[in-house]
Design a protein around this motif. Structure first.
Motif, PDB file in Angstrom:
ATOM      1  N   ALA A  98       0.825  -1.210   0.000  1.00 47.05           N
ATOM      2  CA  ALA A  98       0.000   0.000   0.000  1.00 47.05           C
ATOM      3  C   ALA A  98       0.860   1.261   0.000  1.00 47.05           C
ATOM      4  O   ALA A  98       0.560   2.238  -0.697  1.00 47.05           O
ATOM      5  CB  ALA A  98      -0.926   0.002   1.213  1.00 47.05           C
ATOM      6  N   LEU A  99       1.956   1.246   0.764  1.00 48.51           N
ATOM      7  CA  LEU A  99       2.851   2.398   0.804  1.00 48.51           C
ATOM      8  C   LEU A  99       3.501   2.631  -0.561  1.00 48.51           C
ATOM      9  O   LEU A  99       3.563   3.771  -1.033  1.00 48.51           O
ATOM     10  CB  LEU A  99       3.924   2.184   1.877  1.00 48.51           C
ATOM     11  CG  LEU A  99       4.902   3.322   2.099  1.00 48.51           C
ATOM     12  CD1 LEU A  99       4.163   4.551   2.623  1.00 48.51           C
ATOM     13  CD2 LEU A  99       5.995   2.901   3.062  1.00 48.51           C
ATOM     14  N   GLY A 100       3.939   1.553  -1.210  1.00 52.34           N
ATOM     15  CA  GLY A 100       4.531   1.691  -2.542  1.00 52.34           C
ATOM     16  C   GLY A 100       3.531   2.246  -3.548  1.00 52.34           C
ATOM     17  O   GLY A 100       3.860   3.124  -4.352  1.00 52.34           O
ATOM     18  N   MET A 101       2.286   1.758  -3.502  1.00 52.86           N
ATOM     19  CA  MET A 101       1.257   2.261  -4.415  1.00 52.86           C
ATOM     20  C   MET A 101       0.959   3.732  -4.142  1.00 52.86           C
ATOM     21  O   MET A 101       0.773   4.514  -5.082  1.00 52.86           O
ATOM     22  CB  MET A 101      -0.018   1.421  -4.285  1.00 52.86           C
ATOM     23  CG  MET A 101       0.119   0.017  -4.842  1.00 52.86           C
ATOM     24  SD  MET A 101      -1.317  -1.027  -4.503  1.00 52.86           S
ATOM     25  CE  MET A 101      -2.551  -0.222  -5.506  1.00 52.86           C
ATOM     26  N   ALA A 102       0.907   4.122  -2.869  1.00 50.18           N
ATOM     27  CA  ALA A 102       0.626   5.519  -2.523  1.00 50.18           C
ATOM     28  C   ALA A 102       1.750   6.439  -3.003  1.00 50.18           C
ATOM     29  O   ALA A 102       1.483   7.532  -3.522  1.00 50.18           O
ATOM     30  CB  ALA A 102       0.432   5.657  -1.015  1.00 50.18           C
ATOM     31  N   LEU A 103       2.993   6.012  -2.826  1.00 51.47           N
ATOM     32  CA  LEU A 103       4.117   6.827  -3.289  1.00 51.47           C
ATOM     33  C   LEU A 103       4.122   6.952  -4.804  1.00 51.47           C
ATOM     34  O   LEU A 103       4.389   8.026  -5.356  1.00 51.47           O
ATOM     35  CB  LEU A 103       5.441   6.249  -2.782  1.00 51.47           C
ATOM     36  CG  LEU A 103       5.662   6.361  -1.269  1.00 51.47           C
ATOM     37  CD1 LEU A 103       6.932   5.609  -0.867  1.00 51.47           C
ATOM     38  CD2 LEU A 103       5.726   7.812  -0.840  1.00 51.47           C
ATOM     39  N   ARG A 106       1.342   9.317  -5.770  1.00 49.55           N
ATOM     40  CA  ARG A 106       1.701  10.705  -5.475  1.00 49.55           C
ATOM     41  C   ARG A 106       2.605  11.282  -6.553  1.00 49.55           C
ATOM     42  O   ARG A 106       2.453  12.429  -6.978  1.00 49.55           O
ATOM     43  CB  ARG A 106       2.377  10.808  -4.108  1.00 49.55           C
ATOM     44  CG  ARG A 106       2.622  12.252  -3.686  1.00 49.55           C
ATOM     45  CD  ARG A 106       3.271  12.346  -2.347  1.00 49.55           C
ATOM     46  NE  ARG A 106       4.677  11.929  -2.493  1.00 49.55           N
ATOM     47  CZ  ARG A 106       5.561  11.958  -1.525  1.00 49.55           C
ATOM     48  NH1 ARG A 106       5.212  12.347  -0.327  1.00 49.55           N
ATOM     49  NH2 ARG A 106       6.797  11.588  -1.728  1.00 49.55           N
ATOM     50  N   SER A 107       3.541  10.474  -7.036  1.00 45.88           N
ATOM     51  CA  SER A 107       4.443  10.984  -8.084  1.00 45.88           C
ATOM     52  C   SER A 107       3.699  11.164  -9.406  1.00 45.88           C
ATOM     53  O   SER A 107       3.972  12.101 -10.147  1.00 45.88           O
ATOM     54  CB  SER A 107       5.629  10.045  -8.267  1.00 45.88           C
ATOM     55  OG  SER A 107       5.229   8.835  -8.864  1.00 45.88           O
ATOM     56  N   VAL A 108       2.772  10.279  -9.700  1.00 45.30           N
ATOM     57  CA  VAL A 108       2.010  10.384 -10.944  1.00 45.30           C
ATOM     58  C   VAL A 108       1.038  11.558 -10.888  1.00 45.30           C
ATOM     59  O   VAL A 108       0.808  12.234 -11.890  1.00 45.30           O
ATOM     60  CB  VAL A 108       1.253   9.059 -11.218  1.00 45.30           C
ATOM     61  CG1 VAL A 108       0.246   9.220 -12.337  1.00 45.30           C
ATOM     62  CG2 VAL A 108       2.230   7.957 -11.552  1.00 45.30           C
ATOM     63  N   LEU A 109       0.465  11.815  -9.726  1.00 49.12           N
ATOM     64  CA  LEU A 109      -0.561  12.847  -9.594  1.00 49.12           C
ATOM     65  C   LEU A 109      -0.031  14.192  -9.124  1.00 49.12           C
ATOM     66  O   LEU A 109      -0.811  15.068  -8.792  1.00 49.12           O
ATOM     67  CB  LEU A 109      -1.651  12.371  -8.623  1.00 49.12           C
ATOM     68  CG  LEU A 109      -2.436  11.145  -9.065  1.00 49.12           C
ATOM     69  CD1 LEU A 109      -3.403  10.714  -7.983  1.00 49.12           C
ATOM     70  CD2 LEU A 109      -3.155  11.413 -10.366  1.00 49.12           C
ATOM     71  N   LEU A 114       0.863  16.917 -14.024  1.00 47.43           N
ATOM     72  CA  LEU A 114      -0.472  17.123 -14.580  1.00 47.43           C
ATOM     73  C   LEU A 114      -0.576  18.401 -15.413  1.00 47.43           C
ATOM     74  O   LEU A 114      -1.560  18.603 -16.109  1.00 47.43           O
ATOM     75  CB  LEU A 114      -1.508  17.165 -13.455  1.00 47.43           C
ATOM     76  CG  LEU A 114      -1.705  15.862 -12.690  1.00 47.43           C
ATOM     77  CD1 LEU A 114      -2.694  16.057 -11.550  1.00 47.43           C
ATOM     78  CD2 LEU A 114      -2.167  14.756 -13.601  1.00 47.43           C
ATOM     79  N   ALA A 115       0.418  19.255 -15.321  1.00 46.11           N
ATOM     80  CA  ALA A 115       0.384  20.514 -16.073  1.00 46.11           C
ATOM     81  C   ALA A 115       0.469  20.227 -17.570  1.00 46.11           C
ATOM     82  O   ALA A 115       1.214  19.342 -18.003  1.00 46.11           O
ATOM     83  CB  ALA A 115       1.539  21.415 -15.642  1.00 46.11           C
TER      84      ALA A 115
END
Length: 136
Positions: A98-103, A106-109, A114-115
Protein backbone atom coordinates in the motif's frame (compact mmCIF):
# COMPACT_ATOMS: atom_id res chain seq x y z
CA UNK A 1 -52.76 20.97 -31.00
CA UNK A 2 -52.52 22.72 -34.34
CA UNK A 3 -55.36 25.21 -34.63
CA UNK A 4 -55.37 25.25 -38.40
CA UNK A 5 -55.09 28.31 -40.62
CA UNK A 6 -56.20 31.71 -39.42
CA UNK A 7 -59.66 32.42 -40.90
CA UNK A 8 -58.73 36.11 -41.29
CA UNK A 9 -55.89 35.25 -43.66
CA UNK A 10 -56.60 34.18 -47.23
CA UNK A 11 -55.70 30.55 -47.96
CA UNK A 12 -52.14 30.21 -49.27
CA UNK A 13 -51.04 33.73 -48.29
CA UNK A 14 -47.45 34.25 -47.22
CA UNK A 15 -48.52 35.39 -43.77
CA UNK A 16 -50.69 32.29 -43.38
CA UNK A 17 -47.86 30.04 -44.51
CA UNK A 18 -45.41 31.73 -42.14
CA UNK A 19 -47.91 31.40 -39.29
CA UNK A 20 -48.42 27.70 -40.06
CA UNK A 21 -44.67 27.14 -40.21
CA UNK A 22 -44.15 28.89 -36.86
CA UNK A 23 -46.94 26.87 -35.20
CA UNK A 24 -45.58 23.61 -36.57
CA UNK A 25 -42.05 24.53 -35.55
CA UNK A 26 -43.27 25.37 -32.04
CA UNK A 27 -45.16 22.07 -31.80
CA UNK A 28 -42.16 20.15 -33.10
CA UNK A 29 -39.87 21.85 -30.58
CA UNK A 30 -42.27 20.97 -27.72
CA UNK A 31 -42.37 17.33 -28.85
CA UNK A 32 -38.58 17.19 -29.15
CA UNK A 33 -38.18 18.64 -25.64
CA UNK A 34 -40.66 16.10 -24.26
CA UNK A 35 -38.75 13.29 -25.97
CA UNK A 36 -35.47 14.64 -24.61
CA UNK A 37 -36.86 14.77 -21.06
CA UNK A 38 -38.22 11.22 -21.27
CA UNK A 39 -34.94 9.90 -22.65
CA UNK A 40 -32.88 11.70 -20.02
CA UNK A 41 -35.13 10.36 -17.23
CA UNK A 42 -34.67 6.82 -18.56
CA UNK A 43 -30.90 7.33 -18.85
CA UNK A 44 -30.74 8.74 -15.32
CA UNK A 45 -32.57 5.68 -13.96
CA UNK A 46 -30.13 3.40 -15.79
CA UNK A 47 -27.18 5.37 -14.44
CA UNK A 48 -28.44 5.11 -10.85
CA UNK A 49 -29.08 1.38 -11.23
CA UNK A 50 -25.63 0.87 -12.73
CA UNK A 51 -23.94 2.84 -9.96
CA UNK A 52 -25.85 0.90 -7.30
CA UNK A 53 -24.66 -2.37 -8.85
CA UNK A 54 -21.08 -1.10 -8.94
CA UNK A 55 -21.23 -0.12 -5.26
CA UNK A 56 -22.68 -3.53 -4.39
CA UNK A 57 -19.95 -5.26 -6.38
CA UNK A 58 -17.28 -3.19 -4.64
CA UNK A 59 -18.67 -4.11 -1.21
CA UNK A 60 -18.68 -7.82 -2.08
CA UNK A 61 -15.17 -7.56 -3.52
CA UNK A 62 -13.84 -5.98 -0.33
CA UNK A 63 -15.51 -8.63 1.83
CA UNK A 64 -14.13 -11.39 -0.41
CA UNK A 65 -10.67 -9.87 -0.21
CA UNK A 66 -10.83 -9.78 3.60
CA UNK A 67 -11.93 -13.42 3.73
CA UNK A 68 -9.11 -14.42 1.38
CA UNK A 69 -6.56 -12.51 3.45
CA UNK A 70 -7.86 -14.22 6.60
CA UNK A 71 -7.57 -17.60 4.90
CA UNK A 72 -4.03 -16.76 3.80
CA UNK A 73 -3.09 -15.77 7.37
CA UNK A 74 -4.47 -19.05 8.72
CA UNK A 75 -2.64 -21.06 6.05
CA UNK A 76 0.61 -19.21 6.76
CA UNK A 77 0.07 -19.81 10.49
CA UNK A 78 0.18 -23.55 9.89
CA UNK A 79 3.52 -23.14 8.13
CA UNK A 80 5.24 -20.73 10.56
CA UNK A 81 3.57 -22.22 13.64
CA UNK A 82 2.22 -18.94 15.00
CA UNK A 83 -0.96 -17.12 14.06
CA UNK A 84 0.25 -13.71 15.28
CA UNK A 85 3.48 -14.05 13.30
CA UNK A 86 1.52 -15.01 10.18
CA UNK A 87 -0.79 -12.01 10.67
CA UNK A 88 2.24 -9.76 11.16
CA UNK A 89 3.87 -11.07 7.96
CA UNK A 90 0.73 -10.66 5.86
CA UNK A 91 -0.15 -7.28 7.40
CA UNK A 92 3.40 -5.98 6.93
CA UNK A 93 3.49 -7.15 3.31
CA UNK A 94 0.15 -5.48 2.57
CA UNK A 95 1.32 -2.30 4.30
CA UNK A 96 4.51 -2.16 2.21
CA UNK A 97 2.45 -2.78 -0.94
CA UNK A 98 0.00 0.00 0.00
CA UNK A 99 2.85 2.40 0.80
CA UNK A 100 4.53 1.69 -2.54
CA UNK A 101 1.26 2.26 -4.41
CA UNK A 102 0.63 5.52 -2.52
CA UNK A 103 4.12 6.83 -3.29
CA UNK A 104 3.76 5.90 -6.96
CA UNK A 105 0.33 7.56 -7.11
CA UNK A 106 1.70 10.71 -5.48
CA UNK A 107 4.44 10.98 -8.08
CA UNK A 108 2.01 10.38 -10.94
CA UNK A 109 -0.56 12.85 -9.59
CA UNK A 110 1.80 15.67 -8.70
CA UNK A 111 0.85 19.07 -10.09
CA UNK A 112 4.02 19.28 -12.16
CA UNK A 113 3.16 16.08 -14.06
CA UNK A 114 -0.47 17.12 -14.58
CA UNK A 115 0.38 20.51 -16.07
CA UNK A 116 -0.24 20.75 -19.83
CA UNK A 117 3.40 21.27 -20.78
CA UNK A 118 3.03 20.53 -24.50
CA UNK A 119 0.07 22.90 -24.82
CA UNK A 120 1.91 25.61 -22.87
CA UNK A 121 4.96 25.21 -25.09
CA UNK A 122 2.83 25.33 -28.25
CA UNK A 123 1.01 28.48 -27.09
CA UNK A 124 4.32 30.18 -26.39
CA UNK A 125 5.60 29.23 -29.84
CA UNK A 126 2.40 30.50 -31.46
CA UNK A 127 2.60 33.78 -29.54
CA UNK A 128 6.26 34.22 -30.50
CA UNK A 129 5.50 33.45 -34.15
CA UNK A 130 2.59 35.90 -34.16
CA UNK A 131 4.65 38.65 -32.54
CA UNK A 132 7.43 38.08 -35.11
CA UNK A 133 4.93 38.44 -37.97
CA UNK A 134 3.38 41.57 -36.49
CA UNK A 135 6.74 43.23 -35.80
CA UNK A 136 8.45 42.02 -38.94
Amino acid sequence: MSQGPDPRQPAGSIQGLIGDALRETNELARKEIALFRAEMARNARQLVAGLACMVGAAVFAVVALLVLIDAFVKWLATIVGSEWLAALIVGGTLFVLALGMALWARSVLSLSTLAPTRTTRQVRQDAQSLSERVSG
